[in-house]
Scaffold this motif. Structure first.
Motif, PDB file in Angstrom:
ATOM      1  N   SER A 292      20.577 -46.634-124.403  1.00  0.00           N
ATOM      2  CA  SER A 292      19.911 -47.850-123.578  1.00  0.00           C
ATOM      3  C   SER A 292      20.963 -48.862-125.325  1.00  0.00           C
ATOM      4  O   SER A 292      20.649 -50.133-125.035  1.00  0.00           O
ATOM      5  CB  SER A 292      18.850 -48.088-124.890  1.00  0.00           C
ATOM      6  OG  SER A 292      19.037 -47.160-126.336  1.00  0.00           O
ATOM      7  N   GLU A 293      21.641 -48.137-125.153  1.00  0.00           N
ATOM      8  CA  GLU A 293      23.235 -49.325-125.922  1.00  0.00           C
ATOM      9  C   GLU A 293      24.148 -49.737-125.068  1.00  0.00           C
ATOM     10  O   GLU A 293      25.504 -50.198-125.746  1.00  0.00           O
ATOM     11  CB  GLU A 293      23.498 -48.649-127.403  1.00  0.00           C
ATOM     12  CG  GLU A 293      22.394 -48.599-128.135  1.00  0.00           C
ATOM     13  CD  GLU A 293      22.648 -48.233-129.511  1.00  0.00           C
ATOM     14  OE1 GLU A 293      24.159 -48.052-129.828  1.00  0.00           O
ATOM     15  OE2 GLU A 293      22.462 -47.670-130.634  1.00  0.00           O
ATOM     16  N   MET A 294      24.663 -48.206-123.666  1.00  0.00           N
ATOM     17  CA  MET A 294      25.430 -48.588-123.158  1.00  0.00           C
ATOM     18  C   MET A 294      25.232 -49.786-121.897  1.00  0.00           C
ATOM     19  O   MET A 294      24.112 -49.329-121.409  1.00  0.00           O
ATOM     20  CB  MET A 294      25.698 -46.948-122.293  1.00  0.00           C
ATOM     21  CG  MET A 294      26.471 -46.803-122.311  1.00  0.00           C
ATOM     22  SD  MET A 294      26.835 -45.152-120.926  1.00  0.00           S
ATOM     23  CE  MET A 294      26.273 -44.324-121.776  1.00  0.00           C
TER      24      MET A 294
ATOM     25  N   GLN B 182      24.186 -37.030-112.800  1.00  0.00           N
ATOM     26  CA  GLN B 182      23.034 -36.718-113.923  1.00  0.00           C
ATOM     27  C   GLN B 182      23.695 -37.560-114.963  1.00  0.00           C
ATOM     28  O   GLN B 182      22.134 -38.851-115.789  1.00  0.00           O
ATOM     29  CB  GLN B 182      23.459 -35.472-114.955  1.00  0.00           C
ATOM     30  CG  GLN B 182      22.434 -35.005-115.768  1.00  0.00           C
ATOM     31  CD  GLN B 182      22.713 -33.593-116.150  1.00  0.00           C
ATOM     32  OE1 GLN B 182      23.646 -33.086-116.902  1.00  0.00           O
ATOM     33  NE2 GLN B 182      21.931 -32.992-116.052  1.00  0.00           N
ATOM     34  N   VAL B 183      23.960 -38.350-115.289  1.00  0.00           N
ATOM     35  CA  VAL B 183      24.994 -39.077-116.208  1.00  0.00           C
ATOM     36  C   VAL B 183      23.900 -40.561-115.796  1.00  0.00           C
ATOM     37  O   VAL B 183      23.340 -41.125-116.383  1.00  0.00           O
ATOM     38  CB  VAL B 183      25.850 -39.785-116.521  1.00  0.00           C
ATOM     39  CG1 VAL B 183      26.212 -41.160-117.013  1.00  0.00           C
ATOM     40  CG2 VAL B 183      26.195 -38.478-117.575  1.00  0.00           C
ATOM     41  N   ARG B 184      24.233 -41.205-114.072  1.00  0.00           N
ATOM     42  CA  ARG B 184      23.667 -42.430-113.752  1.00  0.00           C
ATOM     43  C   ARG B 184      22.087 -42.874-113.508  1.00  0.00           C
ATOM     44  O   ARG B 184      21.732 -43.549-114.075  1.00  0.00           O
ATOM     45  CB  ARG B 184      24.377 -42.162-112.391  1.00  0.00           C
ATOM     46  CG  ARG B 184      25.797 -42.474-111.667  1.00  0.00           C
ATOM     47  CD  ARG B 184      26.479 -42.883-110.538  1.00  0.00           C
ATOM     48  NE  ARG B 184      25.610 -43.941-109.770  1.00  0.00           N
ATOM     49  CZ  ARG B 184      25.867 -43.821-108.216  1.00  0.00           C
ATOM     50  NH1 ARG B 184      26.546 -42.925-107.683  1.00  0.00           N
ATOM     51  NH2 ARG B 184      25.194 -44.893-107.669  1.00  0.00           N
ATOM     52  N   ASP B 185      20.846 -41.101-113.474  1.00  0.00           N
ATOM     53  CA  ASP B 185      20.047 -41.003-113.412  1.00  0.00           C
ATOM     54  C   ASP B 185      19.309 -41.610-114.934  1.00  0.00           C
ATOM     55  O   ASP B 185      18.385 -42.011-114.514  1.00  0.00           O
ATOM     56  CB  ASP B 185      19.395 -39.808-113.166  1.00  0.00           C
ATOM     57  CG  ASP B 185      19.807 -39.762-111.639  1.00  0.00           C
ATOM     58  OD1 ASP B 185      19.926 -40.189-111.369  1.00  0.00           O
ATOM     59  OD2 ASP B 185      19.589 -38.380-110.712  1.00  0.00           O
ATOM     60  N   GLN B 186      20.299 -41.022-115.977  1.00  0.00           N
ATOM     61  CA  GLN B 186      19.843 -41.083-117.119  1.00  0.00           C
ATOM     62  C   GLN B 186      19.913 -42.463-117.644  1.00  0.00           C
ATOM     63  O   GLN B 186      18.964 -42.657-118.826  1.00  0.00           O
ATOM     64  CB  GLN B 186      20.227 -39.683-117.749  1.00  0.00           C
ATOM     65  CG  GLN B 186      19.879 -38.304-117.377  1.00  0.00           C
ATOM     66  CD  GLN B 186      18.114 -37.927-117.567  1.00  0.00           C
ATOM     67  OE1 GLN B 186      17.890 -37.317-116.897  1.00  0.00           O
ATOM     68  NE2 GLN B 186      17.624 -38.513-118.936  1.00  0.00           N
TER      69      GLN B 186
ATOM     70  N   ASN C 186      17.123 -44.752-115.801  1.00  0.00           N
ATOM     71  CA  ASN C 186      15.767 -44.235-116.923  1.00  0.00           C
ATOM     72  C   ASN C 186      16.035 -45.185-117.896  1.00  0.00           C
ATOM     73  O   ASN C 186      14.928 -45.782-118.657  1.00  0.00           O
ATOM     74  CB  ASN C 186      15.426 -42.697-117.171  1.00  0.00           C
ATOM     75  CG  ASN C 186      16.009 -42.040-115.792  1.00  0.00           C
ATOM     76  OD1 ASN C 186      15.283 -43.134-114.774  1.00  0.00           O
ATOM     77  ND2 ASN C 186      15.974 -40.799-116.173  1.00  0.00           N
ATOM     78  N   GLU C 187      17.156 -45.184-119.070  1.00  0.00           N
ATOM     79  CA  GLU C 187      16.761 -45.497-120.319  1.00  0.00           C
ATOM     80  C   GLU C 187      17.126 -46.666-120.424  1.00  0.00           C
ATOM     81  O   GLU C 187      16.630 -47.641-121.356  1.00  0.00           O
ATOM     82  CB  GLU C 187      18.135 -44.421-121.425  1.00  0.00           C
ATOM     83  CG  GLU C 187      17.486 -43.082-121.473  1.00  0.00           C
ATOM     84  CD  GLU C 187      16.513 -43.173-121.861  1.00  0.00           C
ATOM     85  OE1 GLU C 187      15.624 -43.012-123.000  1.00  0.00           O
ATOM     86  OE2 GLU C 187      14.870 -41.691-121.991  1.00  0.00           O
ATOM     87  N   ARG C 188      18.087 -47.636-119.907  1.00  0.00           N
ATOM     88  CA  ARG C 188      18.847 -49.074-120.021  1.00  0.00           C
ATOM     89  C   ARG C 188      17.554 -49.463-118.894  1.00  0.00           C
ATOM     90  O   ARG C 188      17.621 -50.661-119.556  1.00  0.00           O
ATOM     91  CB  ARG C 188      20.280 -48.742-119.931  1.00  0.00           C
ATOM     92  CG  ARG C 188      20.977 -49.746-119.528  1.00  0.00           C
ATOM     93  CD  ARG C 188      20.915 -49.941-120.912  1.00  0.00           C
ATOM     94  NE  ARG C 188      21.368 -51.649-121.233  1.00  0.00           N
ATOM     95  CZ  ARG C 188      21.856 -52.387-122.650  1.00  0.00           C
ATOM     96  NH1 ARG C 188      20.693 -51.403-122.698  1.00  0.00           N
ATOM     97  NH2 ARG C 188      21.615 -53.853-122.225  1.00  0.00           N
ATOM     98  N   LEU C 189      17.146 -49.011-118.015  1.00  0.00           N
ATOM     99  CA  LEU C 189      16.809 -50.110-117.032  1.00  0.00           C
ATOM    100  C   LEU C 189      15.134 -50.957-118.316  1.00  0.00           C
ATOM    101  O   LEU C 189      15.130 -52.113-117.965  1.00  0.00           O
ATOM    102  CB  LEU C 189      16.088 -49.824-116.372  1.00  0.00           C
ATOM    103  CG  LEU C 189      15.428 -50.929-115.115  1.00  0.00           C
ATOM    104  CD1 LEU C 189      16.113 -51.516-114.238  1.00  0.00           C
ATOM    105  CD2 LEU C 189      14.938 -49.964-113.982  1.00  0.00           C
ATOM    106  N   PRO C 190      14.157 -50.251-119.085  1.00  0.00           N
ATOM    107  CA  PRO C 190      13.362 -50.523-119.729  1.00  0.00           C
ATOM    108  C   PRO C 190      14.330 -51.611-120.839  1.00  0.00           C
ATOM    109  O   PRO C 190      13.013 -52.476-121.357  1.00  0.00           O
ATOM    110  CB  PRO C 190      12.516 -49.328-119.690  1.00  0.00           C
ATOM    111  CG  PRO C 190      13.231 -47.821-119.102  1.00  0.00           C
ATOM    112  CD  PRO C 190      14.370 -48.585-118.988  1.00  0.00           C
TER     113      PRO C 190
END
Length: 282
Positions: free
Chosen positions: A108-110, A156-160, A163-167
């Motif tokens: 979320s901070e990336m 795996q990194v792209r998916d997660q 999921n976390e950053r888009l919202p």
């Protein structure tokens, strides 16, 4: 290094590290070459064998074997430097582990997820490197092609990350905020593939608001992209203004966090249609 409470990481999804086989092979070869150099050197001064040729052949052979041996050791040290990190992928972030130091970065901070190609696949454009950072004040943490299970790790990194950053991004835009993406022009992308100096880059801002894109100070309304098939933006991304002037043209991987950028645009472009559908059903 920034510490993060373990409870905030989510579940551990995978652990990845670099193999040691290549390093061990280089050390063995280096030892063999140096051993042969010592043996040939011993023969040249202590052997009773009759040799009719010039002694310089012995000296040249010793020097060549010694150079090969030292080169193997130097390459092994270089590979050790490249392979010293391990990675743990969690639901909410990545932890880079070097020795006893743990460096955790939440998705979320990336701000920048940088995908690029190097080595023999560079000109084909096959992504085999991943780097990430919170923002431009930090250095990139690079994951290179030697990682075991590299492509599973990247997916795996792209998916997660999505999921976390888009919202977080979407909430910022819906509240009237701005989100900045960074991109490289096509010339830089291809230049880095040739030179191999992937982090000596000059990025340009690509700012997204709820209603428009700001590209190098030039704005284009999102409504002008309504008829653009974003699914075609795989290799080449082209954005034009209402008059048809090209504002942005770069390869897909030239945009950092490209998956996030595409999904953000999808959500923004779909929002008016979803609101219209809701109004009709109401």
């Amino acid at each position: 290094m920034q510490s993060t409470p373990p409870t905030s990481t989510g579940n551990l999804l995978g652990t990845y590290g670099y193999g040691k086989a290549l390093i061990i092979s280089m050390l063995i070869l280096g030892s063999i070459f140096l051993g042969l150099a010592a043996f040939v050197g011993y023969l040249s001064v202590a052997s009773d064998l009759q040799f009719n040729g010039p002694k310089q052949i012995f000296y040249f052979t010793v020097a060549l074997l010694a150079v090969l041996g030292l080169s193997m050791f130097a390459l092994a040290l270089w590979q050790i430097k490249l392979r010293k990190a391990r990675y743990e992928v969690y639901e909410k972030g990545i932890c880079q582990i070097i020795g006893s130091e743990r460096d955790y970065v939440p998705f979320s901070e990336m701000n920048d997820l940088y995908l690029f190609a190097s080595g023999q696949t560079a000109f084909a454009g096959l992504t085999n490197n991943l780097a990430y950072r919170r923002n431009a004040s930090e250095p990139f943490r690079r994951v290179n092609p030697h990682l075991k299970g590299l492509f599973a790790f990247i997916e795996q990194v792209r998916d997660q990350y999505l999921n976390e950053r888009l919202p977080v991004v979407y909430a910022t835009l819906q509240s009237g905020g701005r989100v900045q993406f960074n991109y490289l022009d096509t010339k830089q992308v291809w230049g880095k593939r040739i030179s191999g100096d992937f982090f000596n880059v000059t990025t340009k801002p690509l700012t997204v608001t709820r209603d428009a894109l700001d590209i190098d100070g030039r704005k284009v309304s999102l409504s002008s992209l309504a008829n653009v098939d974003l699914n075609q933006w795989t290799e080449l991304v082209v954005i034009k203004d209402e008059s048809g002037q090209t504002l942005l043209s770069t390869v897909g991987n030239g945009i950092m966090s490209f998956d996030l950028f595409l999904n953000t645009l999808h959500n923004l472009l779909d929002a008016p249609q979803a609101q219209a559908d809701n109004a009709v059903t109401a």
